[in-house]
Design an enzyme around this catalytic site. Structure first.
Site, PDB file in Angstrom:
ATOM      1  N   ASP A 186      -1.553   6.811   6.254  1.00 23.33           N
ATOM      2  CA  ASP A 186      -1.391   5.591   6.525  1.00 23.33           C
ATOM      3  C   ASP A 186      -2.210   5.368   7.799  1.00 23.33           C
ATOM      4  O   ASP A 186      -2.462   6.175   8.616  1.00 23.33           O
ATOM      5  CB  ASP A 186       0.159   5.036   6.579  1.00 23.33           C
ATOM      6  CG  ASP A 186       0.167   3.564   6.519  1.00 23.33           C
ATOM      7  OD1 ASP A 186      -0.698   2.992   6.062  1.00 23.33           O
ATOM      8  OD2 ASP A 186       1.248   3.179   6.683  1.00 23.33           O
ATOM      9  N   ARG A 209       6.447  -7.845   2.075  1.00 25.83           N
ATOM     10  CA  ARG A 209       7.356  -7.371   3.053  1.00 25.83           C
ATOM     11  C   ARG A 209       8.179  -8.442   3.654  1.00 25.83           C
ATOM     12  O   ARG A 209       9.503  -8.355   3.827  1.00 25.83           O
ATOM     13  CB  ARG A 209       6.537  -6.589   4.096  1.00 25.83           C
ATOM     14  CG  ARG A 209       7.370  -5.916   5.344  1.00 25.83           C
ATOM     15  CD  ARG A 209       6.652  -5.411   6.175  1.00 25.83           C
ATOM     16  NE  ARG A 209       5.769  -4.359   5.654  1.00 25.83           N
ATOM     17  CZ  ARG A 209       4.704  -3.885   6.448  1.00 25.83           C
ATOM     18  NH1 ARG A 209       4.524  -4.329   7.741  1.00 25.83           N
ATOM     19  NH2 ARG A 209       4.048  -2.752   5.798  1.00 25.83           N
ATOM     20  N   THR A 241      -5.095  -1.380   6.949  1.00 25.23           N
ATOM     21  CA  THR A 241      -5.105  -2.646   7.138  1.00 25.23           C
ATOM     22  C   THR A 241      -6.205  -3.373   7.853  1.00 25.23           C
ATOM     23  O   THR A 241      -6.369  -4.351   7.958  1.00 25.23           O
ATOM     24  CB  THR A 241      -3.798  -3.023   7.979  1.00 25.23           C
ATOM     25  OG1 THR A 241      -3.905  -2.479   9.639  1.00 25.23           O
ATOM     26  CG2 THR A 241      -2.349  -2.600   7.456  1.00 25.23           C
ATOM     27  N   LYS A 275       0.778  -1.362  -0.073  1.00 23.58           N
ATOM     28  CA  LYS A 275      -0.076   0.098   0.024  1.00 23.58           C
ATOM     29  C   LYS A 275       0.855   1.198  -0.068  1.00 23.58           C
ATOM     30  O   LYS A 275       0.543   2.237  -0.811  1.00 23.58           O
ATOM     31  CB  LYS A 275      -0.848  -0.004   1.165  1.00 23.58           C
ATOM     32  CG  LYS A 275      -2.073  -1.204   0.996  1.00 23.58           C
ATOM     33  CD  LYS A 275      -2.854  -1.029   2.245  1.00 23.58           C
ATOM     34  CE  LYS A 275      -2.315  -1.613   3.603  1.00 23.58           C
ATOM     35  NZ  LYS A 275      -1.739  -2.816   3.684  1.00 23.58           N
ATOM     36  N   THR A 276       1.810   1.362   1.015  1.00 22.19           N
ATOM     37  CA  THR A 276       2.920   2.375   1.068  1.00 22.19           C
ATOM     38  C   THR A 276       3.547   2.599  -0.361  1.00 22.19           C
ATOM     39  O   THR A 276       3.747   3.679  -0.770  1.00 22.19           O
ATOM     40  CB  THR A 276       3.531   2.353   2.262  1.00 22.19           C
ATOM     41  OG1 THR A 276       2.961   2.270   3.289  1.00 22.19           O
ATOM     42  CG2 THR A 276       4.563   3.502   2.350  1.00 22.19           C
TER      43      THR A 276
END
Length: 222
Positions: free
Chosen positions: A94, A212, A153, A49-50
């Site tokens: 975020d 990640r 999230t 997402k980031t």
């Protein structure tokens, strides 16, 4: 530590539907010379997402203003961020669901009408000087065209009023082994290492379907 995040939508592996929608939004906005419409990215941690938010900034040649929802505990903090925006800036929040409702409500007119309510300090100071307790006067200030990219999230905690103001809600899904293997191979090349495909696949299998963790395993391996 070397940054192995992809820097373009073409270089982003997986999340095909999300990537395709963002490509269309960016191309349309650039053709019209306007801001990308507001986007909410949701999904479990570690899916990109980031990274996608930063890629949109790069694709648009815009300036990024980045913060975390939990850090915005007072309306004045968000008002200050909004008033610092310049035309076509991208504001990335975020974990946007973590904002208190009083802060969140500042976004409603900002997203809908491009305005923000600002306290007129001169008026409130004058009332204080008179010893009068009164509600401070406010005025609506116009904002330049901007894009809000929210990420969460826990999308179920994003309130309905806030969710309804995003033009697009894009849900990221856990990665399959094939995409994760490609991610590992691409990252290893950026690190200057030619990783055997079978080793990359083994890393992918141990990455709990997230990019990640895959990159974390790769860094440990190399």
């Amino acid at each position: 530590m070397m940054n192995v995040r992809p820097s373009s939508l073409d270089g982003f592996v997986g999340q095909e539907r999300v990537r395709r929608v963002l490509q269309i939004l960016c191309r349309s906005a650039k053709a019209k010379k306007t801001a990308v419409s507001h986007v909410l990215l949701s999904g479990p941690p570690g899916l990109g997402k980031t990274t996608l938010a930063r890629i949109v900034v790069a694709e648009m040649g815009s300036r990024l203003i980045e913060t975390i929802g939990g850090n915005l505990q007072a309306p004045e903090q968000l008002v200050g961020l909004l008033r610092s925006l310049k035309p076509l800036d991208i504001l990335f929040i975020d974990e946007i669901h973590a904002m208190p409702r009083s802060v969140e409500e500042i976004l409603y007119p900002a997203m809908e009408d491009g305005t923000v309510s600002v306290v007129k300090s001169d008026a409130s100071d004058f009332m204080k000087a008179l010893g009068v307790q009164a509600k401070p006067a406010t005025e609506m200030v116009s904002l330049p065209p901007f894009t809000l990219v929210g990420a969460s999230t826990m999308s179920g905690l994003v309130s309905s009023p806030l969710r309804s103001r995003f033009a697009h809600e894009l849900v990221l899904e856990p990665y399959g082994i094939e995409d994760l293997t490609r991610i590992v191979l691409n990252a290893s090349k950026m690190m200057g290492i030619e990783l055997p495909p079978d080793v990359a696949m083994e890393v992918a299998k141990r990455s709990r379907s997230t990019a990640r963790i895959a990159i974390g395993h790769l860094r440990w391996l190399l």
